[in-house]
Design a protein around this motif. Structure first.
Motif, mmCIF file in Angstrom:
data_model
loop_
_atom_site.group_PDB
_atom_site.id
_atom_site.type_symbol
_atom_site.label_atom_id
_atom_site.label_comp_id
_atom_site.label_asym_id
_atom_site.label_seq_id
_atom_site.Cartn_x
_atom_site.Cartn_y
_atom_site.Cartn_z
ATOM 1 N N GLN A 1 -6.336 0.602 -4.626
ATOM 2 C CA GLN A 1 -6.550 1.910 -4.681
ATOM 3 C C GLN A 1 -6.033 2.835 -5.748
ATOM 4 O O GLN A 1 -4.624 2.607 -5.932
ATOM 5 C CB GLN A 1 -6.054 2.848 -3.483
ATOM 6 C CG GLN A 1 -6.377 4.273 -3.270
ATOM 7 C CD GLN A 1 -5.781 4.663 -2.054
ATOM 8 O OE1 GLN A 1 -5.010 3.981 -1.333
ATOM 9 N NE2 GLN A 1 -6.386 5.910 -1.601
ATOM 10 N N LYS B 1 2.727 -0.599 -4.286
ATOM 11 C CA LYS B 1 2.358 0.135 -5.247
ATOM 12 C C LYS B 1 2.875 -0.532 -6.658
ATOM 13 O O LYS B 1 4.164 -0.586 -7.041
ATOM 14 C CB LYS B 1 2.980 1.598 -5.220
ATOM 15 C CG LYS B 1 2.735 2.459 -6.278
ATOM 16 C CD LYS B 1 3.171 4.042 -5.680
ATOM 17 C CE LYS B 1 2.648 5.110 -6.669
ATOM 18 N NZ LYS B 1 3.064 6.337 -6.181
ATOM 19 N N LEU C 1 -2.632 0.928 -5.911
ATOM 20 C CA LEU C 1 -1.967 0.641 -4.764
ATOM 21 C C LEU C 1 -2.753 -0.586 -4.149
ATOM 22 O O LEU C 1 -4.032 -0.317 -4.211
ATOM 23 C CB LEU C 1 -1.823 1.812 -3.840
ATOM 24 C CG LEU C 1 -1.533 1.492 -2.427
ATOM 25 C CD1 LEU C 1 -0.077 1.361 -2.436
ATOM 26 C CD2 LEU C 1 -1.701 2.873 -1.623
ATOM 27 N N GLN D 1 -3.531 9.139 5.160
ATOM 28 C CA GLN D 1 -2.695 8.362 4.022
ATOM 29 C C GLN D 1 -1.869 9.443 3.528
ATOM 30 O O GLN D 1 -2.281 10.483 2.776
ATOM 31 C CB GLN D 1 -3.497 7.955 3.006
ATOM 32 C CG GLN D 1 -2.712 6.988 2.028
ATOM 33 C CD GLN D 1 -3.428 6.439 0.749
ATOM 34 O OE1 GLN D 1 -4.781 6.879 0.550
ATOM 35 N NE2 GLN D 1 -3.126 5.210 0.514
ATOM 36 N N GLN E 1 7.172 -3.530 -1.755
ATOM 37 C CA GLN E 1 6.691 -2.057 -1.407
ATOM 38 C C GLN E 1 6.363 -1.279 -2.863
ATOM 39 O O GLN E 1 5.188 -0.933 -2.762
ATOM 40 C CB GLN E 1 7.523 -1.256 -0.695
ATOM 41 C CG GLN E 1 6.934 0.168 -0.107
ATOM 42 C CD GLN E 1 7.839 0.997 0.764
ATOM 43 O OE1 GLN E 1 8.771 0.519 1.044
ATOM 44 N NE2 GLN E 1 7.296 1.998 1.091
ATOM 45 N N PHE E 2 7.143 -1.690 -3.646
ATOM 46 C CA PHE E 2 7.011 -1.077 -5.076
ATOM 47 C C PHE E 2 7.308 -2.221 -6.125
ATOM 48 O O PHE E 2 8.088 -2.832 -5.982
ATOM 49 C CB PHE E 2 7.905 0.108 -5.396
ATOM 50 C CG PHE E 2 7.706 1.322 -4.272
ATOM 51 C CD1 PHE E 2 8.711 1.465 -3.335
ATOM 52 C CD2 PHE E 2 6.771 2.336 -4.492
ATOM 53 C CE1 PHE E 2 8.657 2.416 -2.390
ATOM 54 C CE2 PHE E 2 6.635 3.419 -3.645
ATOM 55 C CZ PHE E 2 7.578 3.395 -2.672
ATOM 56 N N PHE F 1 -4.417 -2.536 8.570
ATOM 57 C CA PHE F 1 -3.898 -2.448 7.283
ATOM 58 C C PHE F 1 -2.622 -2.614 7.205
ATOM 59 O O PHE F 1 -1.703 -1.973 7.844
ATOM 60 C CB PHE F 1 -4.487 -0.977 6.456
ATOM 61 C CG PHE F 1 -5.939 -1.024 6.024
ATOM 62 C CD1 PHE F 1 -6.812 -0.553 6.971
ATOM 63 C CD2 PHE F 1 -6.162 -1.238 4.645
ATOM 64 C CE1 PHE F 1 -8.178 -0.693 6.566
ATOM 65 C CE2 PHE F 1 -7.491 -1.283 4.431
ATOM 66 C CZ PHE F 1 -8.712 -0.965 5.243
ATOM 67 N N GLY F 2 -2.339 -3.314 5.880
ATOM 68 C CA GLY F 2 -0.647 -3.121 5.321
ATOM 69 C C GLY F 2 -0.475 -1.765 4.941
ATOM 70 O O GLY F 2 -1.335 -1.150 4.627
ATOM 71 N N LYS F 3 1.007 -1.486 4.416
ATOM 72 C CA LYS F 3 1.301 -0.396 3.856
ATOM 73 C C LYS F 3 1.175 -0.167 2.519
ATOM 74 O O LYS F 3 1.276 0.756 1.869
ATOM 75 C CB LYS F 3 2.549 0.095 4.356
ATOM 76 C CG LYS F 3 3.027 0.250 5.959
ATOM 77 C CD LYS F 3 4.220 0.770 6.329
ATOM 78 C CE LYS F 3 4.342 1.036 7.530
ATOM 79 N NZ LYS F 3 3.338 2.030 8.115
ATOM 80 N N GLY F 4 0.863 -1.329 1.950
ATOM 81 C CA GLY F 4 0.382 -1.363 0.540
ATOM 82 C C GLY F 4 1.671 -1.759 -0.361
ATOM 83 O O GLY F 4 2.815 -1.500 -0.077
ATOM 84 N N GLY G 1 1.226 8.246 -1.425
ATOM 85 C CA GLY G 1 1.619 6.893 -1.609
ATOM 86 C C GLY G 1 1.833 5.795 -0.651
ATOM 87 O O GLY G 1 2.405 4.793 -0.966
ATOM 88 N N GLN G 2 1.476 6.108 0.481
ATOM 89 C CA GLN G 2 1.462 5.315 1.637
ATOM 90 C C GLN G 2 0.204 4.575 2.125
ATOM 91 O O GLN G 2 -0.796 4.699 1.371
ATOM 92 C CB GLN G 2 2.159 5.859 2.725
ATOM 93 C CG GLN G 2 3.320 6.696 2.587
ATOM 94 C CD GLN G 2 4.542 5.793 2.282
ATOM 95 O OE1 GLN G 2 5.023 4.940 3.092
ATOM 96 N NE2 GLN G 2 5.193 5.936 1.192
ATOM 97 N N GLY G 3 0.370 3.482 3.103
ATOM 98 C CA GLY G 3 -0.616 2.817 3.460
ATOM 99 C C GLY G 3 -1.664 3.814 4.290
ATOM 100 O O GLY G 3 -1.133 5.159 4.357
ATOM 101 N N LEU H 1 -3.679 -2.892 -1.344
ATOM 102 C CA LEU H 1 -3.511 -2.927 0.277
ATOM 103 C C LEU H 1 -4.327 -4.109 0.873
ATOM 104 O O LEU H 1 -5.368 -4.699 0.386
ATOM 105 C CB LEU H 1 -4.471 -1.868 0.838
ATOM 106 C CG LEU H 1 -4.013 -0.704 0.738
ATOM 107 C CD1 LEU H 1 -4.778 0.751 0.767
ATOM 108 C CD2 LEU H 1 -2.620 -0.003 1.403
#
Lengths: 111, 115
Positions: free
Chosen positions: B37, B110, B86, A37, B9-10, B105-108, A40-42, B88
């Protein structure tokens, strides 16, 4: 508790050195995963062990990365000749069925 | 290759506001999980949805699995600073044991909730 543990929690190394990251899964879990990771990313999948089957190494980014799982339990992720782009958090997870339980990660910084 | 797209994404909002996070794919999943997370920690499972159209509630969080089992949403009501983290989503492939193990998983997203 009896969660997934990882060591070290932080690792700073110099470019070109080898590093070993350790994962202790939850006892009895047959599957073990390594993810990377970036800040801040997936999660980027690296490798997956399931029981005694051959590991799925399809996510390893280069041949500098390798992992082994001894006795169906503890796993070690090895990065040889580290590069600055290897800097990231390396997460380990284990599972018995579909739910993955994650460790706190190892934060690797390559200078 | 199966992909999970998360949006936004954010997200930065004020305490008390509502928000929705989306997780979309062109693939069908046997189940979908949501993780949160926090900084310095690993992801922690919030919920698993299995049946198309299923809705699950966890206090102020409402999770929905699309009828076709290709998408999911997470809605937070009256967000609080403690919701910051975060988020996910992760889909369990219909082909168990395929690439990426059994979860994609996706990239999340934030999320930051300001007091």
């Amino acid at each position: 508790g009896a969660g997934v543990s990882q060591s070290p929690s932080n690792k700073v190394t110099e470019k070109g050195k080898d590093v070993e990251l350790r994962c202790d899964p939850i006892s009895g879990h047959t599957a073990l995963y390594w993810y990377r990771q970036s800040l801040g990313q997936g999660l980027e999948f690296l490798i997956y062990f399931q029981g005694n089957s051959a590991p799925d190494k399809s996510g390893l980014p280069s041949d500098r990365f390798s992992a082994e799982r001894t006795g169906g339990s503890v796993s070690t992720l090895t990065i040889q000749r580290t590069q600055q782009e290897d800097s990231a958090v390396y997460l380990c997870a284990s599972s018995l069925y579909e739910t993955q339980y994650f460790g706190p990660g190892t934060r690797l910084l390559v200078l | 290759t199966q992909l999970l797209e998360q949006s936004p994404q954010f997200l930065s909002i004020q305490e008390g506001e509502n928000l929705t996070v989306y997780c979309n794919s062109s693939s069908v999943f046997s189940s979908l999980q949501w993780y949160r997370q926090e900084p310095g920690e690993g992801p922690v499972l919030l919920v698993t949805v299995v049946t198309g159209g299923e809705v699950k509630k966890l206090k102020r969080l409402t999770f929905q699995f699309g009828d076709a089992r290709k998408d999911s949403s997470l809605h937070i009501t009256a967000a609080q600073p403690g919701d910051t983290g975060l988020y996910l989503c992760a889909g369990a492939s219909a082909n168990y044991g395929g690439s990426q193990g059994n979860l994609i998983f996706g990239k999340g997203t934030k999320l930051s909730v300001k007091p």
